[in-house]
Scaffold this active site. Structure first.
Site, PDB file in Angstrom:
ATOM      1  N   PHE A  12      -8.963  -4.219  -6.751  1.00  0.00           N
ATOM      2  CA  PHE A  12      -8.976  -3.674  -5.393  1.00  0.00           C
ATOM      3  C   PHE A  12      -8.327  -4.662  -4.406  1.00  0.00           C
ATOM      4  O   PHE A  12      -7.247  -4.390  -3.851  1.00  0.00           O
ATOM      5  CB  PHE A  12     -10.439  -3.339  -5.045  1.00  0.00           C
ATOM      6  CG  PHE A  12     -10.731  -3.184  -3.589  1.00  0.00           C
ATOM      7  CD1 PHE A  12     -10.005  -2.294  -2.811  1.00  0.00           C
ATOM      8  CD2 PHE A  12     -11.752  -3.927  -2.996  1.00  0.00           C
ATOM      9  CE1 PHE A  12     -10.293  -2.147  -1.453  1.00  0.00           C
ATOM     10  CE2 PHE A  12     -12.043  -3.780  -1.649  1.00  0.00           C
ATOM     11  CZ  PHE A  12     -11.308  -2.902  -0.878  1.00  0.00           C
ATOM     12  N   ASP A  57      -5.382 -13.106 -19.571  1.00  0.00           N
ATOM     13  CA  ASP A  57      -6.760 -13.481 -19.248  1.00  0.00           C
ATOM     14  C   ASP A  57      -6.733 -14.919 -18.734  1.00  0.00           C
ATOM     15  O   ASP A  57      -6.381 -15.846 -19.476  1.00  0.00           O
ATOM     16  CB  ASP A  57      -7.606 -13.357 -20.525  1.00  0.00           C
ATOM     17  CG  ASP A  57      -9.047 -13.784 -20.312  1.00  0.00           C
ATOM     18  OD1 ASP A  57      -9.355 -14.450 -19.302  1.00  0.00           O
ATOM     19  OD2 ASP A  57      -9.874 -13.445 -21.193  1.00  0.00           O
ATOM     20  N   VAL A  58      -7.097 -15.122 -17.484  1.00  0.00           N
ATOM     21  CA  VAL A  58      -6.945 -16.454 -16.872  1.00  0.00           C
ATOM     22  C   VAL A  58      -7.950 -17.478 -17.396  1.00  0.00           C
ATOM     23  O   VAL A  58      -7.868 -18.653 -17.033  1.00  0.00           O
ATOM     24  CB  VAL A  58      -7.017 -16.406 -15.319  1.00  0.00           C
ATOM     25  CG1 VAL A  58      -5.903 -15.547 -14.754  1.00  0.00           C
ATOM     26  CG2 VAL A  58      -8.383 -15.951 -14.826  1.00  0.00           C
ATOM     27  N   LYS A 106      -2.129 -28.051  -9.315  1.00  0.00           N
ATOM     28  CA  LYS A 106      -1.832 -29.495  -9.317  1.00  0.00           C
ATOM     29  C   LYS A 106      -0.461 -29.745  -9.964  1.00  0.00           C
ATOM     30  O   LYS A 106       0.376 -30.469  -9.410  1.00  0.00           O
ATOM     31  CB  LYS A 106      -2.943 -30.209 -10.093  1.00  0.00           C
ATOM     32  CG  LYS A 106      -2.755 -31.681 -10.307  1.00  0.00           C
ATOM     33  CD  LYS A 106      -4.086 -32.268 -10.786  1.00  0.00           C
ATOM     34  CE  LYS A 106      -3.904 -33.462 -11.670  1.00  0.00           C
ATOM     35  NZ  LYS A 106      -3.781 -33.139 -13.087  1.00  0.00           N
ATOM     36  N   ALA A 115     -11.148 -17.010  -4.122  1.00  0.00           N
ATOM     37  CA  ALA A 115     -12.005 -15.956  -3.553  1.00  0.00           C
ATOM     38  C   ALA A 115     -13.454 -16.279  -3.856  1.00  0.00           C
ATOM     39  O   ALA A 115     -13.929 -16.092  -4.972  1.00  0.00           O
ATOM     40  CB  ALA A 115     -11.628 -14.607  -4.163  1.00  0.00           C
ATOM     41  N   TYR A 146     -22.871 -14.367 -11.512  1.00  0.00           N
ATOM     42  CA  TYR A 146     -21.791 -14.243 -10.516  1.00  0.00           C
ATOM     43  C   TYR A 146     -21.956 -15.334  -9.454  1.00  0.00           C
ATOM     44  O   TYR A 146     -21.022 -16.079  -9.159  1.00  0.00           O
ATOM     45  CB  TYR A 146     -21.867 -12.859  -9.889  1.00  0.00           C
ATOM     46  CG  TYR A 146     -20.822 -12.545  -8.845  1.00  0.00           C
ATOM     47  CD1 TYR A 146     -19.475 -12.386  -9.189  1.00  0.00           C
ATOM     48  CD2 TYR A 146     -21.188 -12.355  -7.508  1.00  0.00           C
ATOM     49  CE1 TYR A 146     -18.535 -12.053  -8.218  1.00  0.00           C
ATOM     50  CE2 TYR A 146     -20.247 -12.030  -6.545  1.00  0.00           C
ATOM     51  CZ  TYR A 146     -18.917 -11.876  -6.902  1.00  0.00           C
ATOM     52  OH  TYR A 146     -17.985 -11.555  -5.944  1.00  0.00           O
ATOM     53  N   LYS A 150     -19.461 -18.554  -8.789  1.00  0.00           N
ATOM     54  CA  LYS A 150     -18.748 -18.717  -7.512  1.00  0.00           C
ATOM     55  C   LYS A 150     -19.122 -20.037  -6.848  1.00  0.00           C
ATOM     56  O   LYS A 150     -18.288 -20.668  -6.187  1.00  0.00           O
ATOM     57  CB  LYS A 150     -19.065 -17.542  -6.593  1.00  0.00           C
ATOM     58  CG  LYS A 150     -18.489 -16.208  -7.074  1.00  0.00           C
ATOM     59  CD  LYS A 150     -16.971 -16.181  -6.955  1.00  0.00           C
ATOM     60  CE  LYS A 150     -16.383 -14.832  -7.305  1.00  0.00           C
ATOM     61  NZ  LYS A 150     -14.925 -14.786  -7.180  1.00  0.00           N
ATOM     62  N   TYR A 160     -11.072 -30.903  -6.862  1.00  0.00           N
ATOM     63  CA  TYR A 160      -9.610 -31.014  -7.012  1.00  0.00           C
ATOM     64  C   TYR A 160      -8.960 -31.418  -5.688  1.00  0.00           C
ATOM     65  O   TYR A 160      -7.970 -32.133  -5.670  1.00  0.00           O
ATOM     66  CB  TYR A 160      -9.005 -29.698  -7.534  1.00  0.00           C
ATOM     67  CG  TYR A 160      -8.845 -29.707  -9.032  1.00  0.00           C
ATOM     68  CD1 TYR A 160      -9.949 -29.647  -9.869  1.00  0.00           C
ATOM     69  CD2 TYR A 160      -7.583 -29.831  -9.628  1.00  0.00           C
ATOM     70  CE1 TYR A 160      -9.815 -29.688 -11.247  1.00  0.00           C
ATOM     71  CE2 TYR A 160      -7.441 -29.869 -11.000  1.00  0.00           C
ATOM     72  CZ  TYR A 160      -8.556 -29.804 -11.806  1.00  0.00           C
ATOM     73  OH  TYR A 160      -8.406 -29.862 -13.167  1.00  0.00           O
ATOM     74  N   THR A 176     -16.354  -5.856   1.251  1.00  0.00           N
ATOM     75  CA  THR A 176     -15.093  -5.281   1.728  1.00  0.00           C
ATOM     76  C   THR A 176     -14.856  -3.954   1.007  1.00  0.00           C
ATOM     77  O   THR A 176     -15.220  -3.817  -0.160  1.00  0.00           O
ATOM     78  CB  THR A 176     -13.947  -6.272   1.473  1.00  0.00           C
ATOM     79  OG1 THR A 176     -14.252  -7.468   2.186  1.00  0.00           O
ATOM     80  CG2 THR A 176     -12.612  -5.740   1.936  1.00  0.00           C
TER      81      THR A 176
HETATM   82  P1  NAD Z   1     -12.032  -5.813  -8.760  1.00  0.00           P
HETATM   83  O1  NAD Z   1     -12.974  -5.713  -9.903  1.00  0.00           O
HETATM   84  O2  NAD Z   1     -11.451  -4.574  -8.194  1.00  0.00           O
HETATM   85  O3  NAD Z   1     -10.814  -6.780  -9.109  1.00  0.00           O
HETATM   86  C1  NAD Z   1     -10.937  -7.911  -9.919  1.00  0.00           C
HETATM   87  C2  NAD Z   1      -9.709  -7.992 -10.804  1.00  0.00           C
HETATM   88  O4  NAD Z   1      -9.780  -9.211 -11.597  1.00  0.00           O
HETATM   89  C3  NAD Z   1      -9.611  -6.835 -11.790  1.00  0.00           C
HETATM   90  O5  NAD Z   1      -8.329  -6.252 -11.751  1.00  0.00           O
HETATM   91  C4  NAD Z   1      -9.899  -7.484 -13.147  1.00  0.00           C
HETATM   92  O6  NAD Z   1      -9.278  -6.806 -14.221  1.00  0.00           O
HETATM   93  C5  NAD Z   1      -9.373  -8.896 -12.923  1.00  0.00           C
HETATM   94  N1  NAD Z   1      -9.951  -9.886 -13.839  1.00  0.00           N
HETATM   95  C6  NAD Z   1     -11.258 -10.128 -14.071  1.00  0.00           C
HETATM   96  N2  NAD Z   1     -11.401 -11.115 -14.988  1.00  0.00           N
HETATM   97  C7  NAD Z   1     -10.137 -11.516 -15.326  1.00  0.00           C
HETATM   98  C8  NAD Z   1      -9.615 -12.487 -16.204  1.00  0.00           C
HETATM   99  N3  NAD Z   1     -10.424 -13.261 -16.970  1.00  0.00           N
HETATM  100  N4  NAD Z   1      -8.273 -12.644 -16.295  1.00  0.00           N
HETATM  101  C9  NAD Z   1      -7.431 -11.876 -15.539  1.00  0.00           C
HETATM  102  N5  NAD Z   1      -7.875 -10.930 -14.693  1.00  0.00           N
HETATM  103  C10 NAD Z   1      -9.214 -10.742 -14.600  1.00  0.00           C
HETATM  104  O7  NAD Z   1     -12.818  -6.628  -7.595  1.00  0.00           O
HETATM  105  P2  NAD Z   1     -12.390  -6.931  -6.083  1.00  0.00           P
HETATM  106  O8  NAD Z   1     -13.365  -6.284  -5.196  1.00  0.00           O
HETATM  107  O9  NAD Z   1     -10.953  -6.684  -5.896  1.00  0.00           O
HETATM  108  O10 NAD Z   1     -12.692  -8.498  -6.007  1.00  0.00           O
HETATM  109  C11 NAD Z   1     -11.628  -9.444  -6.128  1.00  0.00           C
HETATM  110  C12 NAD Z   1     -12.147 -10.840  -5.847  1.00  0.00           C
HETATM  111  O11 NAD Z   1     -12.750 -10.896  -4.549  1.00  0.00           O
HETATM  112  C13 NAD Z   1     -13.221 -11.311  -6.838  1.00  0.00           C
HETATM  113  O12 NAD Z   1     -13.023 -12.681  -7.093  1.00  0.00           O
HETATM  114  C14 NAD Z   1     -14.503 -11.111  -6.075  1.00  0.00           C
HETATM  115  O13 NAD Z   1     -15.511 -12.008  -6.487  1.00  0.00           O
HETATM  116  C15 NAD Z   1     -14.077 -11.385  -4.641  1.00  0.00           C
HETATM  117  N6  NAD Z   1     -14.958 -10.714  -3.686  1.00  0.00           N
HETATM  118  C16 NAD Z   1     -14.819  -9.388  -3.412  1.00  0.00           C
HETATM  119  C17 NAD Z   1     -15.684  -8.784  -2.515  1.00  0.00           C
HETATM  120  C18 NAD Z   1     -15.560  -7.328  -2.132  1.00  0.00           C
HETATM  121  O14 NAD Z   1     -16.371  -6.849  -1.331  1.00  0.00           O
HETATM  122  N7  NAD Z   1     -14.595  -6.577  -2.612  1.00  0.00           N
HETATM  123  C19 NAD Z   1     -16.710  -9.526  -1.910  1.00  0.00           C
HETATM  124  C20 NAD Z   1     -16.826 -10.879  -2.228  1.00  0.00           C
HETATM  125  C21 NAD Z   1     -15.932 -11.463  -3.111  1.00  0.00           C
END
Ligand code: NAD
Ligand code: UDP
Length: 328
Positions: A12, A57-58, A106, A115, A146, A150, A160, A176
């Protein structure tokens, strides 16, 4: 052109960030393993010469050829139901994944923004939450996978920065919402929207007195963009302070969608934070940023998106199947 790597690009927020950086004239490399994301979110970018996609996969070593100026690390499950179903992947992407991306920053001398989340404050005892608050997290509770990933992510990012001098930024994102959320990801907005569109009752967890403060995606993306180009390395809250109880929010969705359904009550999940509202004084002062889209406008845009989904997408309401991503 400057090059930016965005992880979680098929998710998203990641997909909206890809759009923003392309519109601002960057060369964007999107990376994702699709565990919670969807190819559909980036399909409009695949033929764009300024966009390149790498399925990866990161949590495994991240290799990027050529120079890199910026990294935005957004890969991570974000919905409580997602991270309860894939707890180890959630811990790994926040810890091992972040370590890999800091190492890449780095090596490339790139600036990295990670994030983080309001979940670092846990079930907060301070209200509204400002960046000085250390939080109230249950390390061994179901949400701990989670929250602690984080929190570790913030710690290793600061390490770092201090030890290696990497240019780092940390955004603490508060709830969001907007187009491209996955309808069946379990988060409250897609859950209520899906229920209203299918003619089901809206499921409020607990008595609905818990609060959240919802930020529309374009505001969140603008705040993140400004933070990246600031010179501030400590965490910054980016969210919309307009707070509402979940019960009142369900009523708002009933009015918005015109559904005849009612609210029904289900058990409150363990450690569900009782109140959440960002204190955004720092973002206002530092970035001259504050949200512009009110909930009425943002929810209407979001509803219009969900209304356009196909019948098949609307009724594929069961939770995503993660089995192909889980190594036994
Ligand atoms: P989302 O689930 O829509 O997107 C996360 C994306 O990361 C997905 O496309 C997933 O396939 C990818 N992903 C997960 N693990 C992975 C890996 N090991 N390697 C590669 N890709 C991987 O979630 P989002 O709402 O878009 O959230 C994105 C980021 O923002 C996240 O880090 C989340 O913690 C942070 N965040 C979002 C919100 C919110 O309200 N949307 C709030 C706080 C934090
Ligand atoms: N919630 C709810 N009904 C649902 C989904 C969620 O009442 O069908 C509640 C949930 O218990 C929480 C709030 O809505 O209090 C926000 O949940 P979400 O999963 O969106 O994210 P959170 O802010 O808890 O990470």
């Amino acid at each position: 052109m400057e090059r930016v790597l965005i992880t979680g690009a098929a998710g998203f927020l990641g997909s909206h960030l890809c759009d923003k950086f392309i519109n601002e004239g960057f060369q964007v490399i999107g990376m994702d393993n699709f565990i919670t994301g969807d190819k559909k979110n980036i399909s409009h970018l695949l033929s764009n010469p300024h966009f390149q996609f790498i399925e990866h996969d990161v949590t495994e070593f991240v290799k990027i050829d050529g120079p890199l100026d910026y990294i935005l690390h957004f890969a991570s499950p974000a919905s409580p139901i997602d991270y309860l179903k894939i707890p180890i992947q959630t811990l790994k992407v926040g810890s091992l994944g972040t370590h890999n991306l800091l190492g890449l920053a780095k090596a490339k001398n790139a600036r990295i923004l990670i994030a983080s989340t309001s979940e670092v404050y846990g079930d907060p005892l301070v209200h509204p939450q400002n960046e000085e608050y250390y939080g109230n997290v249950n390390t061994i509770g179901p949400r701990g996978v989670y929250d602690e990933a984080k929190r570790f992510q913030e710690s290793i990012t600061m390490a770092y920065h201090r030890f290696h001098g990497v240019e780092t930024r940390i955004v603490r994102i508060f709830n969001t919402y907007g187009p491209r959320m996955r309808l069946n990801d379990g988060r409250v907005i897609p859950a209520f929207m899906g229920q209203a569109l299918r003619g089901e009752d809206l499921t409020v967890f607990g008595d609905g007195s818990q609060t959240r403060s919802f930020c529309y995606v374009s505001d969140e993306v603008d705040g993140i963009y400004k933070l990246l180009f600031s010179n501030y390395s400590y965490p910054v809250n980016i969210g919309n302070p307009h707070e509402i109880t979940i019960k009142d929010f369900a009523e708002e969705i009933i009015n918005l969608t015109g559904t005849n359904q009612k609210v029904i009550y289900k058990d409150l999940p363990k450690d569900d934070p009782m109140q959440r509202q960002p204190d955004i004084s720092l973002a206002k002062k530092l970035l001259n940023w504050e949200p512009k889209i009110n909930r009425q406008e943002g929810m209407l845009k979001t509803y219009n998106y969900f209304k356009e989904l196909t019948e098949e997408e609307l009724y594929k309401s069961e939770h995503k199947d993660f089995s192909k991503h889980i190594k036994k």
